[in-house]
Design an enzyme around this catalytic site. Structure first.
Site, mmCIF file in Angstrom:
data_model
loop_
_atom_site.group_PDB
_atom_site.id
_atom_site.type_symbol
_atom_site.label_atom_id
_atom_site.label_comp_id
_atom_site.label_asym_id
_atom_site.label_seq_id
_atom_site.Cartn_x
_atom_site.Cartn_y
_atom_site.Cartn_z
ATOM 1 N N LYS A 208 0.853 -1.190 0.000
ATOM 2 C CA LYS A 208 0.000 0.000 0.000
ATOM 3 C C LYS A 208 0.886 1.236 0.000
ATOM 4 O O LYS A 208 1.517 1.562 0.994
ATOM 5 C CB LYS A 208 -0.945 0.055 1.200
ATOM 6 C CG LYS A 208 -2.072 1.057 0.936
ATOM 7 C CD LYS A 208 -2.644 1.718 2.157
ATOM 8 C CE LYS A 208 -1.804 2.823 2.738
ATOM 9 N NZ LYS A 208 -1.667 4.035 1.880
ATOM 10 N N GLU B 27 9.364 1.083 11.122
ATOM 11 C CA GLU B 27 10.457 2.000 10.827
ATOM 12 C C GLU B 27 9.855 3.389 10.962
ATOM 13 O O GLU B 27 9.081 3.807 10.108
ATOM 14 C CB GLU B 27 10.937 1.692 9.404
ATOM 15 C CG GLU B 27 12.410 1.827 9.288
ATOM 16 C CD GLU B 27 12.748 3.237 9.014
ATOM 17 O OE1 GLU B 27 12.876 4.022 9.983
ATOM 18 O OE2 GLU B 27 12.849 3.556 7.856
ATOM 19 N N CYS C 243 13.822 10.138 7.423
ATOM 20 C CA CYS C 243 13.810 9.683 8.818
ATOM 21 C C CYS C 243 15.213 9.742 9.421
ATOM 22 O O CYS C 243 15.351 9.789 10.636
ATOM 23 C CB CYS C 243 13.223 8.284 8.922
ATOM 24 S SG CYS C 243 13.921 7.123 7.761
ATOM 25 N N GLU D 232 10.363 15.516 15.527
ATOM 26 C CA GLU D 232 10.748 15.326 14.128
ATOM 27 C C GLU D 232 10.045 16.394 13.285
ATOM 28 O O GLU D 232 8.826 16.519 13.337
ATOM 29 C CB GLU D 232 10.321 13.927 13.655
ATOM 30 C CG GLU D 232 10.697 13.674 12.207
ATOM 31 C CD GLU D 232 10.461 12.231 11.773
ATOM 32 O OE1 GLU D 232 9.328 11.752 11.891
ATOM 33 O OE2 GLU D 232 11.424 11.598 11.298
ATOM 34 N N GLY E 230 6.687 4.992 8.616
ATOM 35 C CA GLY E 230 5.896 6.216 8.692
ATOM 36 C C GLY E 230 6.036 6.863 10.047
ATOM 37 O O GLY E 230 7.085 6.738 10.700
ATOM 38 N N SER E 231 4.977 7.526 10.484
ATOM 39 C CA SER E 231 5.055 8.287 11.731
ATOM 40 C C SER E 231 4.984 7.347 12.935
ATOM 41 O O SER E 231 4.397 6.265 12.863
ATOM 42 C CB SER E 231 3.909 9.290 11.799
ATOM 43 O OG SER E 231 2.678 8.616 11.826
ATOM 44 N N THR E 232 5.555 7.797 14.033
ATOM 45 C CA THR E 232 5.541 7.006 15.259
ATOM 46 C C THR E 232 4.098 6.816 15.745
ATOM 47 O O THR E 232 3.724 5.732 16.180
ATOM 48 C CB THR E 232 6.429 7.664 16.322
ATOM 49 O OG1 THR E 232 7.782 7.647 15.829
ATOM 50 C CG2 THR E 232 6.400 6.927 17.644
HETATM 51 P P1 NAI Z 1 1.701 8.250 8.319
HETATM 52 O O1 NAI Z 1 2.466 7.415 9.284
HETATM 53 O O2 NAI Z 1 0.301 8.583 8.699
HETATM 54 O O3 NAI Z 1 1.634 7.489 6.887
HETATM 55 C C1 NAI Z 1 2.552 6.525 6.438
HETATM 56 C C2 NAI Z 1 1.804 5.407 5.723
HETATM 57 O O4 NAI Z 1 0.891 4.787 6.619
HETATM 58 C C3 NAI Z 1 0.945 5.857 4.535
HETATM 59 O O5 NAI Z 1 0.963 4.880 3.532
HETATM 60 C C4 NAI Z 1 -0.444 5.951 5.148
HETATM 61 O O6 NAI Z 1 -1.463 5.831 4.193
HETATM 62 C C5 NAI Z 1 -0.425 4.768 6.089
HETATM 63 N N1 NAI Z 1 -1.381 4.845 7.191
HETATM 64 C C6 NAI Z 1 -1.817 5.962 7.849
HETATM 65 N N2 NAI Z 1 -2.702 5.622 8.814
HETATM 66 C C7 NAI Z 1 -2.847 4.266 8.769
HETATM 67 C C8 NAI Z 1 -3.640 3.320 9.504
HETATM 68 N N3 NAI Z 1 -4.447 3.688 10.481
HETATM 69 N N4 NAI Z 1 -3.524 2.010 9.194
HETATM 70 C C9 NAI Z 1 -2.690 1.606 8.220
HETATM 71 N N5 NAI Z 1 -1.927 2.453 7.483
HETATM 72 C C10 NAI Z 1 -2.007 3.771 7.754
HETATM 73 O O7 NAI Z 1 2.558 9.517 8.031
HETATM 74 P P2 NAI Z 1 2.099 10.914 7.372
HETATM 75 O O8 NAI Z 1 0.795 11.327 7.968
HETATM 76 O O9 NAI Z 1 2.146 10.801 5.917
HETATM 77 O O10 NAI Z 1 3.293 11.899 7.841
HETATM 78 C C11 NAI Z 1 3.275 12.510 9.118
HETATM 79 C C12 NAI Z 1 4.653 12.577 9.728
HETATM 80 O O11 NAI Z 1 5.135 11.247 9.909
HETATM 81 C C13 NAI Z 1 5.735 13.250 8.911
HETATM 82 O O12 NAI Z 1 5.739 14.634 9.066
HETATM 83 C C14 NAI Z 1 6.980 12.628 9.493
HETATM 84 O O13 NAI Z 1 7.353 13.268 10.674
HETATM 85 C C15 NAI Z 1 6.550 11.220 9.808
HETATM 86 N N6 NAI Z 1 6.954 10.275 8.749
HETATM 87 C C16 NAI Z 1 8.086 9.532 8.921
HETATM 88 C C17 NAI Z 1 8.527 8.685 7.918
HETATM 89 C C18 NAI Z 1 9.768 7.872 8.067
HETATM 90 O O14 NAI Z 1 10.459 7.639 7.105
HETATM 91 N N7 NAI Z 1 10.069 7.354 9.231
HETATM 92 C C19 NAI Z 1 7.840 8.582 6.639
HETATM 93 C C20 NAI Z 1 6.613 9.372 6.565
HETATM 94 C C21 NAI Z 1 6.234 10.188 7.588
#
Ligand code: NAI
Ligand code: MG
Length: 456
Positions: A155, A230, A264, A356, A208-210
């Site tokens: 996804k 991660e 990250c 972050e 993604g996000s913590t």
């Molecule tokens: P997010 O963690 O919400 O999204 C990442 C992925 O998870 C996307 O594919 C999203 O569709 C999916 N997702 C979201 N909610 C979900 C759920 N309940 N169940 C299953 N999958 C779900 O991150 P977002 O909102 O795009 O970014 C917010 C912050 O997160 C950023 O500003 C950054 O600080 C951090 N982040 C860190 C990353 C890393 O590489 N460690 C990558 C992306 C974001």
């Protein structure tokens, strides 16, 4: 739920595509197809699985240009970065293909027989990818999972599904069985959640996000589902007075500005020993200003826009009126989610030094001695990466061991390679990806004892 995702070019704000989302019922059907394909795949001789993955790598290699163009379009990455990212997918597939025939178990001395272990595939694996490195991070999970004999449902993030969809096409072209690798675009809380909750999914690989990672972990716990997380980071770049200060200052901009800071591993806390602080800042300013933001298609561009208007608002909130800005770079005006490189001089407990930011913003913090540096470096809930600059070998090793993070670099900011393990301490994650153990993370160890006693 949304029935379509509008894909926006973040450099121009133009809509470049609309992509249908995947409903929970469609997720169900995808899991069934994947489970059937996985049985065929796992039954293939290892050499044949490896050959198919190598062919997948070759098809990707033949399309580095178009993949890079798509990444540029949907994520605003500069062409050089996007080209590297597409090449990284190829390399990950080759590396994983090399592991198929080396996924050995062990033979353990026991009484009364022989004992052997097998690395059995898990079944269907869900990879939930973020938007910051859409191609590489998708492939980090996908390539080793496939190599270990699993099916993968990927996804992609809402904003960046195009490269993932293209990769699924290339997989079929390369001869991967239909259904083995499927890309399911959609919203996290709908499509992503349906994958996480599906009893037919054996493992979730999330980047993604913590906050989202914790939610997913709780839902996986309810089914004892395997999980790799991660998550975020707030990584330190520690510059000691005995370092090559010129080299440290020259390397610092890329370490928090590359990918517009949406990384990250971004070294967004720069810790500088007080005796060289002024000299370092003098050198850092022109280096940051020379890191050019602009048209991602221009080969001279170092940095593109942020991914979205929402991300820009989030980044802006860390630099309010009156923030302690030391200096800034320039960014284009007008259309596009641009944000200039920004260096803050702060205190270790400022919000900008703790959370972050995921944008082109770093905070510089002075320290007194080695112990002080380690204390500040570790004053975070995160623990993903870190760098230290010193000419003292003993100090390099002491500080590398003392910083609580998964990936340290000495006199360098390189910390991600497909051939070395990657992952976080603390709130930065759970489990490791990449490296020699990558395939094993997508298996269960099975122990088999065979009696050699004579039957009476
Ligand atoms: P997010 O963690 O919400 O999204 C990442 C992925 O998870 C996307 O594919 C999203 O569709 C999916 N997702 C979201 N909610 C979900 C759920 N309940 N169940 C299953 N999958 C779900 O991150 P977002 O909102 O795009 O970014 C917010 C912050 O997160 C950023 O500003 C950054 O600080 C951090 N982040 C860190 C990353 C890393 O590489 N460690 C990558 C992306 C974001
Ligand atoms: Mg979110």
């Amino acid at each position: 739920m949304l029935h379509e995702l509008d894909i926006i070019n973040p450099a121009t704000e133009d809509t470049v595509a609309t992509v249908p989302t995947t409903s929970p019922a469609e997720v169900d059907a995808a899991v069934l197809r994947a489970a059937a394909a996985q049985e065929t795949w796992a039954a293939l001789p290892p050499g044949d699985r490896a050959r198919v993955l190598r062919r997948f790598a070759e098809v990707v290699d033949a399309h580095i240009g178009p993949l890079a163009q798509l990444e540029l379009l949907e994520a605003g990455h500069p062409l050089g970065n996007a080209t590297w990212e597409a090449g990284n997918v190829r390399d990950l597939l080759h590396y994983a293909a090399g592991g198929v025939e080396r996924l050995t178990g062990s033979q353990i001395p026991v009484a009364g027989g022989i004992d052997v272990t097998f690395q059995e595939p898990l079944g269907v694996v869900a990879v939930i990818a973020p938007w910051n490195f859409p191609m590489p991070i998708a492939a980090w999970g996908t390539a080793p999972a496939l190599a270990a004999g699993n099916a993968v449902l990927l996804k992609p993030a809402e904003t960046t599904p195009l490269t993932a969809l293209r990769l699924a096409q290339y997989a079929l072209e390369a001869g991967l069985p239909e259904g083995l690798f499927q890309v399911l675009p959609g919203e996290g809380p709908v499509t992503g959640a349906a994958l996480v909750d599906h009893p037919g999914v054996a493992k979730v690989v999330f980047t993604g996000s913590t906050a989202t990672g914790r939610q997913i972990a709780a839902r996986c716990a309810a089914q004892t589902k395997r999980l790799t997380l991660e998550l975020g980071g707030k990584s330190p770049n520690i510059v000691f007075a005995d370092a090559d200060i010129e080299a440290a200052a020259a390397a610092a901009p890329g370490s928090f500005l590359d990918n517009t800071g949406q990384d990250c591993c971004a070294r967004s806390r720069i810790l500088v020993q007080r005796t060289v602080y002024d000299r370092f800042m003098e050198l850092l300013e022109p280096a940051v200003k020379a890191f050019t933001a602009g048209d991602p298609a221009d080969p001279a561009t170092d940095m593109g826009p942020l991914i979205s208007a929402a991300q820009r608002e989030r980044v802006r909130s860390y630099v309010p009126e009156g923030a302690p800005v030391a200096f800034r770079g320039e960014a284009p005006e007008g259309k596009g989610f641009w944000y200039p490189a920004t260096v803050l001089e702060g205190r270790p407990d400022d919000r900008s030094a703790v959370e972050e930011i995921f944008g082109p913003v770093a905070v510089v913090l002075p320290f007194d001695d080695e112990a002080d540096a380690v204390r500040i470096a570790n004053a975070t809930e995160y623990g993903l990466s870190g760098s230290l600059w010193t000419r003292d070998v003993g100090r390099a090793l002491r500080v590398s061991r003392a910083v609580a993070a998964g990936n340290l670099s000495v006199n360098s900011h390189a910390s991600v390679r497909y051939s070395t393990p990657f992952g976080g301490f603390g709130q930065s994650g759970l489990g490791r990806e990449l490296g020699p153990g990558a395939l094993a993370a997508f298996t269960e160890t099975k122990n088999v004892f065979i009696s050699t006693e004579e039957s009476k």
